[in-house]
Design a protein around this motif. Structure first.
Motif, PDB file in Angstrom:
ATOM      1  N   THR A 190      11.191   1.102   1.094  1.00 22.40           N
ATOM      2  CA  THR A 190      10.704   1.333  -0.263  1.00 22.40           C
ATOM      3  C   THR A 190      11.778   2.082  -1.045  1.00 22.40           C
ATOM      4  OG1 THR A 190       8.401   1.402   0.457  1.00 22.40           O
ATOM      5  CG2 THR A 190       8.910   2.425  -1.664  1.00 22.40           C
ATOM      6  N   ILE A 191      12.130   1.546  -2.215  1.00 24.96           N
ATOM      7  CA  ILE A 191      13.213   2.122  -3.010  1.00 24.96           C
ATOM      8  C   ILE A 191      12.760   2.259  -4.463  1.00 24.96           C
ATOM      9  CG2 ILE A 191      15.029   1.179  -1.517  1.00 24.96           C
ATOM     10  CD1 ILE A 191      15.458  -0.997  -3.658  1.00 24.96           C
ATOM     11  N   PRO A 192      13.470   3.058  -5.273  1.00 26.24           N
ATOM     12  CA  PRO A 192      13.163   3.113  -6.709  1.00 26.24           C
ATOM     13  C   PRO A 192      13.299   1.734  -7.349  1.00 26.24           C
ATOM     14  CG  PRO A 192      14.583   4.934  -6.082  1.00 26.24           C
ATOM     15  CD  PRO A 192      14.519   4.021  -4.892  1.00 26.24           C
ATOM     16  N   LEU A 193      12.438   1.453  -8.299  1.00 22.88           N
ATOM     17  CA  LEU A 193      12.374   0.138  -8.925  1.00 22.88           C
ATOM     18  C   LEU A 193      13.715  -0.299  -9.501  1.00 22.88           C
ATOM     19  CD1 LEU A 193      10.062  -1.914  -9.504  1.00 22.88           C
ATOM     20  CD2 LEU A 193       9.894  -0.908 -11.777  1.00 22.88           C
ATOM     21  N   ASP A 194      14.419   0.628 -10.151  1.00 22.12           N
ATOM     22  CA  ASP A 194      15.660   0.259 -10.827  1.00 22.12           C
ATOM     23  C   ASP A 194      16.856   0.150  -9.885  1.00 22.12           C
ATOM     24  OD1 ASP A 194      16.007   2.903 -10.227  1.00 22.12           O
ATOM     25  OD2 ASP A 194      16.274   3.590 -12.287  1.00 22.12           O
ATOM     26  N   GLU A 195      16.627   0.300  -8.590  1.00 20.23           N
ATOM     27  CA  GLU A 195      17.720   0.252  -7.633  1.00 20.23           C
ATOM     28  C   GLU A 195      17.844  -1.109  -6.942  1.00 20.23           C
ATOM     29  OE1 GLU A 195      19.064   2.693  -3.644  1.00 20.23           O
ATOM     30  OE2 GLU A 195      17.928   3.779  -5.182  1.00 20.23           O
ATOM     31  N   LYS A 196      16.786  -1.942  -7.045  1.00 16.39           N
ATOM     32  CA  LYS A 196      16.788  -3.180  -6.259  1.00 16.39           C
ATOM     33  C   LYS A 196      17.871  -4.145  -6.703  1.00 16.39           C
ATOM     34  CE  LYS A 196      13.982  -6.789  -4.222  1.00 16.39           C
ATOM     35  NZ  LYS A 196      12.638  -7.222  -3.798  1.00 16.39           N
ATOM     36  N   VAL A 197      18.054  -4.300  -8.012  1.00 17.12           N
ATOM     37  CA  VAL A 197      19.072  -5.236  -8.494  1.00 17.12           C
ATOM     38  C   VAL A 197      20.439  -4.877  -7.930  1.00 17.12           C
ATOM     39  CG1 VAL A 197      20.322  -6.049 -10.517  1.00 17.12           C
ATOM     40  CG2 VAL A 197      17.833  -5.918 -10.575  1.00 17.12           C
ATOM     41  N   ALA A 256       0.833  -1.195   0.000  1.00 16.15           N
ATOM     42  CA  ALA A 256       0.000   0.000   0.000  1.00 16.15           C
ATOM     43  C   ALA A 256       0.870   1.248   0.000  1.00 16.15           C
ATOM     44  CB  ALA A 256      -0.904  -0.004   1.231  1.00 16.15           C
ATOM     45  N   GLY A 257       0.544   2.192  -0.880  1.00 15.15           N
ATOM     46  CA  GLY A 257       1.294   3.437  -0.972  1.00 15.15           C
ATOM     47  C   GLY A 257       2.506   3.372  -1.863  1.00 15.15           C
ATOM     48  N   MET A 258       2.809   2.197  -2.415  1.00 12.09           N
ATOM     49  CA  MET A 258       3.973   2.034  -3.282  1.00 12.09           C
ATOM     50  C   MET A 258       3.559   2.301  -4.731  1.00 12.09           C
ATOM     51  SD  MET A 258       6.508  -1.283  -3.581  1.00 12.09           S
ATOM     52  CE  MET A 258       6.769  -1.353  -1.811  1.00 12.09           C
ATOM     53  N   THR A 259       4.310   3.142  -5.424  1.00 13.61           N
ATOM     54  CA  THR A 259       3.975   3.479  -6.799  1.00 13.61           C
ATOM     55  C   THR A 259       4.547   2.446  -7.763  1.00 13.61           C
ATOM     56  OG1 THR A 259       5.966   4.779  -7.264  1.00 13.61           O
ATOM     57  CG2 THR A 259       4.166   5.902  -6.112  1.00 13.61           C
ATOM     58  N   GLU A 260       4.220   2.584  -9.056  1.00 10.04           N
ATOM     59  CA  GLU A 260       4.722   1.654 -10.062  1.00 10.04           C
ATOM     60  C   GLU A 260       6.227   1.779 -10.258  1.00 10.04           C
ATOM     61  OE1 GLU A 260       2.613   2.004 -13.686  1.00 10.04           O
ATOM     62  OE2 GLU A 260       0.726   1.239 -12.882  1.00 10.04           O
ATOM     63  N   ASN A 291      14.107 -12.229  -3.786  1.00  9.29           N
ATOM     64  CA  ASN A 291      15.043 -11.155  -4.115  1.00  9.29           C
ATOM     65  C   ASN A 291      14.829 -10.580  -5.511  1.00  9.29           C
ATOM     66  OD1 ASN A 291      16.641 -11.345  -1.649  1.00  9.29           O
ATOM     67  ND2 ASN A 291      17.360 -13.301  -2.444  1.00  9.29           N
ATOM     68  N   VAL A 292      13.898 -11.173  -6.269  1.00  9.87           N
ATOM     69  CA  VAL A 292      13.618 -10.719  -7.628  1.00  9.87           C
ATOM     70  C   VAL A 292      12.719  -9.482  -7.577  1.00  9.87           C
ATOM     71  CG1 VAL A 292      12.489 -11.338  -9.803  1.00  9.87           C
ATOM     72  CG2 VAL A 292      13.890 -13.024  -8.588  1.00  9.87           C
ATOM     73  N   THR A 293      13.017  -8.504  -8.420  1.00  4.44           N
ATOM     74  CA  THR A 293      12.234  -7.264  -8.408  1.00  4.44           C
ATOM     75  C   THR A 293      10.810  -7.508  -8.881  1.00  4.44           C
ATOM     76  OG1 THR A 293      14.251  -5.991  -8.853  1.00  4.44           O
ATOM     77  CG2 THR A 293      12.144  -4.884  -9.249  1.00  4.44           C
ATOM     78  N   ASP A 294      10.641  -8.086 -10.056  1.00  2.00           N
ATOM     79  CA  ASP A 294       9.315  -8.351 -10.621  1.00  2.00           C
ATOM     80  C   ASP A 294       9.097  -9.864 -10.650  1.00  2.00           C
ATOM     81  OD1 ASP A 294       6.984  -8.603 -12.124  1.00  2.00           O
ATOM     82  OD2 ASP A 294       7.461  -6.878 -13.385  1.00  2.00           O
ATOM     83  N   LYS A 295       8.501 -10.371  -9.594  1.00  2.69           N
ATOM     84  CA  LYS A 295       8.337 -11.822  -9.450  1.00  2.69           C
ATOM     85  C   LYS A 295       7.406 -12.392 -10.505  1.00  2.69           C
ATOM     86  CE  LYS A 295       9.161 -11.491  -4.475  1.00  2.69           C
ATOM     87  NZ  LYS A 295       9.536 -10.077  -4.552  1.00  2.69           N
ATOM     88  N   ALA A 296       6.341 -11.674 -10.840  1.00  7.46           N
ATOM     89  CA  ALA A 296       5.395 -12.168 -11.844  1.00  7.46           C
ATOM     90  C   ALA A 296       6.083 -12.312 -13.200  1.00  7.46           C
ATOM     91  CB  ALA A 296       4.197 -11.227 -11.945  1.00  7.46           C
ATOM     92  N   ARG A 297       6.907 -11.352 -13.549  1.00  6.67           N
ATOM     93  CA  ARG A 297       7.636 -11.419 -14.816  1.00  6.67           C
ATOM     94  C   ARG A 297       8.612 -12.590 -14.821  1.00  6.67           C
ATOM     95  NH1 ARG A 297      11.745  -6.811 -17.291  1.00  6.67           N
ATOM     96  NH2 ARG A 297      11.696  -7.546 -19.462  1.00  6.67           N
ATOM     97  N   ALA A 298       9.266 -12.814 -13.691  1.00  3.87           N
ATOM     98  CA  ALA A 298      10.192 -13.931 -13.593  1.00  3.87           C
ATOM     99  C   ALA A 298       9.478 -15.269 -13.761  1.00  3.87           C
ATOM    100  CB  ALA A 298      10.932 -13.886 -12.258  1.00  3.87           C
ATOM    101  N   LEU A 299       8.298 -15.395 -13.159  1.00  3.51           N
ATOM    102  CA  LEU A 299       7.543 -16.643 -13.296  1.00  3.51           C
ATOM    103  C   LEU A 299       7.134 -16.879 -14.745  1.00  3.51           C
ATOM    104  CD1 LEU A 299       5.313 -16.456 -10.095  1.00  3.51           C
ATOM    105  CD2 LEU A 299       7.239 -17.995 -10.493  1.00  3.51           C
ATOM    106  N   ARG A 300       6.771 -15.819 -15.446  1.00  4.10           N
ATOM    107  CA  ARG A 300       6.430 -15.965 -16.869  1.00  4.10           C
ATOM    108  C   ARG A 300       7.653 -16.375 -17.685  1.00  4.10           C
ATOM    109  NH1 ARG A 300       3.594 -11.114 -15.726  1.00  4.10           N
ATOM    110  NH2 ARG A 300       5.161  -9.886 -16.835  1.00  4.10           N
TER     111      ARG A 300
END
Length: 254
Positions: free
Chosen positions: A18-25, A5-9, A148-157
């Motif tokens: 909460t961190i910028p998306l491109d910083e997690k890797v 909740a409160g986290m943007t795309e 530890n994966v940023t986009d888990k749904a994408r990884a599963l696909r």
């Protein structure tokens, strides 16, 4: 990708932060660069050696046969790759893939030290964009890496895409305790003992605090089951081990 909740795309979690998306890797990479040399020792200490039994359950769940091809994703220091190689034999193939170069190097050394040269490969790869052709593996396994994966749904696909029809994905991951009475003790161990152990053994308290936090923000058993189905997998199921401290999820591609 699910967000708190409160986290943007453009944001994601790094433990409780909460961190910028491109910083997690980058941040996750720094964690594993720091812990790679003591990773196996810390696993033994943190789990009192039980992680070895969990991984043997994983191997049994995969139901591998001689000659099959296996992707050990986020394979780290290679302990599962070694077990897989023994299952598929010299006529099969095991590919150890990890996004982190330090972990991949440790895994390569360990696998080769076991004399497993024929039928083993090593690839630095992001789970979200796997660099393999479609339908080339009989099994994809990811152990203690999905959280530890940023986009888990994408990884599963992506995992679904590289599986052959009839193949399965097997996920071993920390999950949600099924015994509420144990939660206070588990929290105390996770947030007090583990960071101190990390400081003592690996000289890195912060990384092990992150690892404890990452478990708490990872999807629970039913949520991950739903994510597998959304990625296209069928006959999805899971099994709790050690009262839900970890769970093994499995899904099939038909």
């Amino acid at each position: 990708m699910e967000r708190a909740a409160g986290m943007t795309e453009e944001q994601t979690d790094f433990g409780f932060t909460t961190i910028p998306l491109d910083e997690k890797v980058r941040r996750v990479g720094a964690v594993f660069d720091s812990v790679s040399e003591r990773y196996d020792l810390m696993n033994d200490l943190m789990s009192f050696g039980v992680h070895r039994l969990w991984k043997r359950f994983v191997v049994a769940t995969c139901r591998l046969r001689a000659g099959q091809r296996v992707l050990d994703l986020a394979g780290g220091t290679g302990d599962l790759s070694i077990l897989f190689a023994r299952e598929v034999g010299p006529g099969g193939q095991v590919v150890l893939a990890d996004i982190n170069a330090s972990m991949l190097d440790a895994g390569r050394r360990r696998v080769l030290d076991e004399g497993l040269v024929r039928g083993t490969g090593f690839v630095q790869a992001n789970a979200e964009i796997l660099p393999f052709r479609e339908s080339c593996f009989d099994c994809v396994c990811i152990a203690f890496g999905l959280r530890n994966v940023t986009d888990k749904a994408r990884a599963l696909r992506s995992m679904y895409g590289v599986l052959r029809p009839g193949g399965s994905v097997v996920i071993l991951e920390f999950s949600t305790l099924t015994v509420p009475a144990l939660r206070a003790l588990y929290d105390a161990y996770s947030f007090t003992v583990l960071p101190r152990l990390g400081k003592l053994i690996a000289d890195d308290e912060a990384s092990y605090r992150y690892l404890a936090e990452s478990i708490r923000v990872h999807p629970d058993q039913e949520s991950l089951l739903g994510m597998l189905r959304e990625a296209g997998f069928e006959q999805c199921n899971y099994r709790n081990l050690s009262s839900g401290i970890v769970a093994i999820h499995q899904g099939y591609k038909f």
